[in-house]
Design a protein around this motif. Structure first.
Motif: not given
Lengths: 280, 307, 358
Positions: B32-46, B48-58
């Motif tokens: 669950l958390v691993w999937a989260m790492s490829f996601g993006q914040k969409a609003g305060l709670i939700d 978005d599982y966009v499956w991007s590497l943005d977080n890792y790049a950051r």
């Protein structure tokens, strides 16, 4: 006059440098504990400077229902978690030590994961898991501690596995073969040869699992629901208003209780038993 | 000690319970958390599982890499010190009188059954500016001055005009000391388990053949205790790397460790995907190191086996 | 698959509700739809309640209250983010009330069930962060300012300069460990609005903090007042209530809100979405807003109460204490933190990570 013979080569326990280092280490370990106990008698709500002797914080702690409850919860969780972790951990250790099977290294890796995962990450993962599977949070005690206990077992038993495995790696397989040759069944071999050999590993693993569970804050915080307070979480949320002598008093009592439990366990263990042969 | 899977019943007995447990109560939450790492914040709670590497790049920004490096350094130092102290303690316990063995072990473990937070506050009480250590030193200073006054040198102020307390807290040294304090038993236990049933005849033989104690320890005892040492190193280094309470409470203004950054992502920054990404990077690196070691061991074993 | 629990009725509270209904049906076959269980799960800051408040409530209504604790708003938010695990009443601070309203994490309050609302001081009956007070009611309020040791500090240090931009007290300064608050108050010092989102200004604040870091001893995690009391630092940034508590133990300690203005905070009572006992929750909130109960709480925890009826029952030394009730001028210059959105949160976090890593 029994101890005045010269130091044998292997009696490192009697060498000065060893004793000195050991002594200093124990001093380092215990100085804060002593301060903790002393300050539990401090007559000051903020417990920063010594202001006088009193035992009223022990009374307060005794009458503090939520503190006692947190205590009880922590001990319960720790005991259950240790028991299950020992079993699961030993099973996993034997599985990895004894058998070669496809995916073994992957298995090793996965078992190591709970050790290397940052605690907060695991806490969040368990939170997400229990939230999304609709885990019930209003079961009666002690079932309501289930979520926390499960999380504790998950991160404890790999530690037990590692410790027991380190022990098993030096096991002389010929002992087992000898027992087999002499007609022992698989179970007997396990019970009389392997188990006694593993004992120091099991004890070390049990101590480790117990400590990990008793003191866990991060993961417990995220997996605890309402009315499932544990001692570390309670202490942490009290930190905003400082660690009062009440908390010191409670910690002192906790130490005494664990000392007592261990003493009992030791006494039970060392009672002379009939027909016991130590392997190796 | 590898045996092929000739014993299916025993194998299922020991393999199934831990595997099922890990799968259900660890791997699934982790995914669950691993999937989260490829996601993006969409609003305060939700999320978005966009499956991007943005977080890792950051996370590859030098800002975070520096924090990683500092954390590795602290953890390594802590592990080294724990190894030194732990080995001595384990030796004292193993080679001491056998009826003291378990009591000593308990004695070493006991501080760790105290709540970490309470213990850390007690540590602070000992080492702070007006704590026990400085109080004691100040007392010594006063006695020293008293002595000097008696022999007539008081006016020279040889010990300084005023007692300067040692700044033992709120710096990086304090963080390492705190980490050692917390992680010492994790080193002692596997070392003890490993030293306990070591074949003493090898040590005796080495001593008989003329090697000094130091040489014996280095060339005979340590290699024989290696499994315990490696276990101890792993279960000390890794939790030390991920600790955030100790640097929080004992550190100065530049003692930030990676776990503090991760903690902030899950809390005040409210950026769970980024926090997940940072956590996983930490895990990948440690995992990689452990995997390397496993590969190295199996290669050693193959080499030895072929002799 | 995203789980939308927590908004509306979460699966958990649904099950709990079912359980309650089942229990009700079992024990009171005559009743139609059973009332809630006589229980309440209260999630609060530690010691942020009167000594006998909970006991009194139980004695009056027969509802059993369990109070769980959290240590900061971020924890509260993180716990509730994935769905309400079963709490009925929570006490978030104003900017988190705003966040939670934006994220639909709060139940609207039913005014009719809270007849004590008129007890509240008129200035608190409405709020920018919760227009019309639909989701929250005020509990306590206060300021963040400077705590200092009178004997070690020149006069009254009534400017943020002494903490943020000066080496006068080098090595004896404690700042807060919370990045958002730190940057916001640095903004006040630099003359910008507290909630300024201009990236250039944020960078300015970040650089100032980095430049001044050598003078700071520690970023205190909620224990600045303890450091002050033990002599570890001589001047610190802290909540007024915390400083008040150590002032009770040491006369040499003082509190002041700097002339640039400080931060005004307000802790509010809210009901999280999916609470299993909403009716009990309303009753409890009403109980807390009662004049006598409010006075007892305020007297015990020494924070400023927004309850005008309670204030009338409190002694003069409480009402005229400038550390609890700052002068009007100070209030005018101080600001309330507001939620500025995701980009701002991320910018602040990165700036703070830089400050900590420098």
């Amino acid at each position: 006059m029994a101890h005045h013979h010269p130091i044998q080569p292997l009696e490192y326990g009697r060498r000065l440098w060893l004793r000195l280092t050991m002594g200093l280490t124990l001093l380092f370990l215990y100085a804060p504990i002593v301060v903790l106990v002393v300050f539990s008698f401090n007559d000051s709500r903020r417990n920063i400077v010594w202001r006088g002797f009193t035992t009223r914080y022990y009374e307060k702690a005794w009458n503090n229902d939520s503190l006692i409850e947190a205590f009880t919860n922590s001990l319960t969780i720790a005991l259950i978690s240790t028991a299950v972790s020992i079993v699961l951990g030993t099973m996993a250790a034997i599985m990895l030590w004894r058998f070669r099977f496809p995916g073994r290294s992957a298995c090793e890796g996965v078992i190591a994961l709970p050790i290397i995962i940052p605690e907060i990450c695991m806490g969040v993962a368990m939170l997400a898991f229990f939230a999304r599977t609709g885990w019930p949070t209003d079961l009666p005690w002690p079932l309501n501690l289930g979520a926390i206990t499960i999380a504790h077992i998950s991160f404890s038993f790999p530690f037990v596995t590692m410790v027991v495995r380190a022990r098993l790696q030096r096991f002389n397989i010929e002992l087992e073969e000898a027992a087999r040759d002499l007609g022992a069944s698989g179970w007997q071999t396990f019970r009389d040869i392997l188990l006694p050999y593993m004992k120091p590993g099991l004890i070390a693993g049990a101590l480790l699992a117990f400590t990990l569970s008793l003191d866990d804050f991060v993961i417990t915080f995220f997996t605890a629901g309402p009315d499932q307070i544990t001692f570390p979480v309670k202490v942490y949320s009290m930190v905003r208003f400082s660690v009062t002598p009440e908390v010191n008093a409670a910690s002192t009592v906790l130490i005494l209780i664990t000392l007592l439990l261990t003493a009992i366990a030791l006494w039970l263990q060392n009672r002379p038993r009939r027909g016991e042969i130590e392997a190796g | 000690m590898d045996k092929p899977r000739r014993n299916p019943r025993v194998f299922s007995l020991v393999a199934i319970p831990p595997s099922v447990w890990l799968l259900a109560f660890f791997l699934v939450p982790l995914t669950l958390v691993w999937a989260m790492s490829f996601g993006q914040k969409a609003g305060l709670i939700d999320i978005d599982y966009v499956w991007s590497l943005d977080n890792y790049a950051r996370a590859m920004d030098p800002l975070y890499l520096r924090v990683f490096a500092k954390s590795f350094w602290f953890a390594a130092l802590t592990t080294l010190i724990c190894l030194g102290l732990g080995f001595v303690v384990a030796m004292s316990i193993t080679f001491g009188p056998s009826r003291w063995r378990v009591p000593l072990l308990i004695l070493v473990m006991l501080p760790f059954w105290t709540n970490l937070l309470v213990r850390t506050y007690a540590l602070i009480a000992v080492f702070r500016t007006r704590g026990v250590v400085n109080g004691g030193l100040e007392q010594l200073w006063e006695w020293g001055n008293g002595l000097l006054a008696i022999i007539g040198l008081g006016h020279l102020e040889l010990l300084g005009a005023r007692f300067e307390p040692l700044q033992l807290l709120y710096n990086n040294g304090a963080v390492v000391a705190g980490l050692v304090y917390v992680h010492l038993p994790f080193m002692v236990l596997p070392l003890y388990a490993s030293l306990d049933r070591m074949d003493r005849s090898c040590i005796e033989a080495s001593l008989d053949l003329g090697a000094g104690h130091l040489r014996t320890i280095l060339s005979v005892m340590i290699p024989m205790a290696m499994p315990g040492i490696v276990t101890g190193v792993i279960i000390t280094f890794v939790p030390a790397l991920g600790s955030f309470l100790t640097p929080d409470l004992l550190g100065g203004t530049d003692s930030q460790m990676i776990a503090n950054v991760i903690e902030r992502q899950f809390k005040s920054a409210n950026d769970w995907p980024f926090g997940a990404a940072l956590s996983f990077i930490l895990m990948y690196v440690t995992f990689f190191a452990i995997a390397l070691r496993a590969v190295w061991i199996s290669r050693q074993r193959r080499l030895r086996g072929s002799l | 698959m995203k789980n939308k629990s927590g908004r509306g009725v979460s699966r958990r509270s649904f099950m709990a509700g079912l359980g309650a209904v089942a229990a009700g049906l079992k024990f009171a076959p005559g009743t139609v739809l059973a009332a809630e269980d006589k229980k309440l799960n209260f999630y609060n800051w530690d010691t942020y309640i009167g000594e006998s408040t909970l006991g009194d409530f139980t004695a009056e209504t027969g509802i059993d209250v369990t109070m769980d604790l959290y240590a900061d708003n971020d924890e509260l938010f993180a716990k509730l983010k994935e769905g309400n695990p079963g709490y009925d009443v929570i006490v978030p601070t104003n900017d988190f009330v705003e966040r939670m309203i934006t994220a639909n994490m709060l139940e609207p309050l039913v005014g009719d069930l809270i007849p004590n609302i008129p007890n509240i001081d008129p200035t608190f009956r409405d709020a920018a962060f919760d227009p019309g007070r639909r989701f929250s009611l005020p509990y306590m309020w206060g300021t963040i300012g400077i705590g200092y040791r009178k004997s070690r500090v020149d006069g009254v240090p009534d400017s943020w300069k002494w903490l943020l931009d000066s080496d006068r007290y080098a090595g004896k300064v404690a700042l807060m460990g919370d990045g958002t608050t730190m940057i916001q108050l640095t903004m006040k010092y630099l003359g910008y609005p507290l909630n300024d989102t201009d990236p250039a200004h944020i960078r300015e604040a970040q650089d100032l903090l980095i430049r001044n870091k050598p003078n700071v001893k520690v970023f205190a995690e909620d224990n600045g007042q303890d450091l002050l009391l033990s002599g570890e630092v001589d001047i610190c940034m802290e909540w007024n209530g915390d400083i008040l508590q150590v002032m009770a133990e040491d006369d040499d300690i003082g509190y002041v809100v700097p002339r640039e203005g400080g931060l005004l905070w307000q802790d509010c009572l809210c009901i999280p979405a999916g609470a299993p006992h909403p009716a009990n929750a309303h009753q409890f909130i009403n109980h807390l807003l009662d004049a006598k109960v409010g006075a007892e709480i305020a007297d015990f925890i020494q924070y400023a109460t927004p309850n005008a009826a309670a204030r009338r029952l409190l002694p003069a030394e409480y009402n005229s204490n400038p550390a609890i009730f700052p002068p009007a001028e100070t209030i005018r210059r101080s600001e309330v933190a507001t939620y500025q959105g995701i980009e701002y949160t991320r910018a602040i976090d990165e700036a703070w990570t830089r400050v900590m890593a420098a």
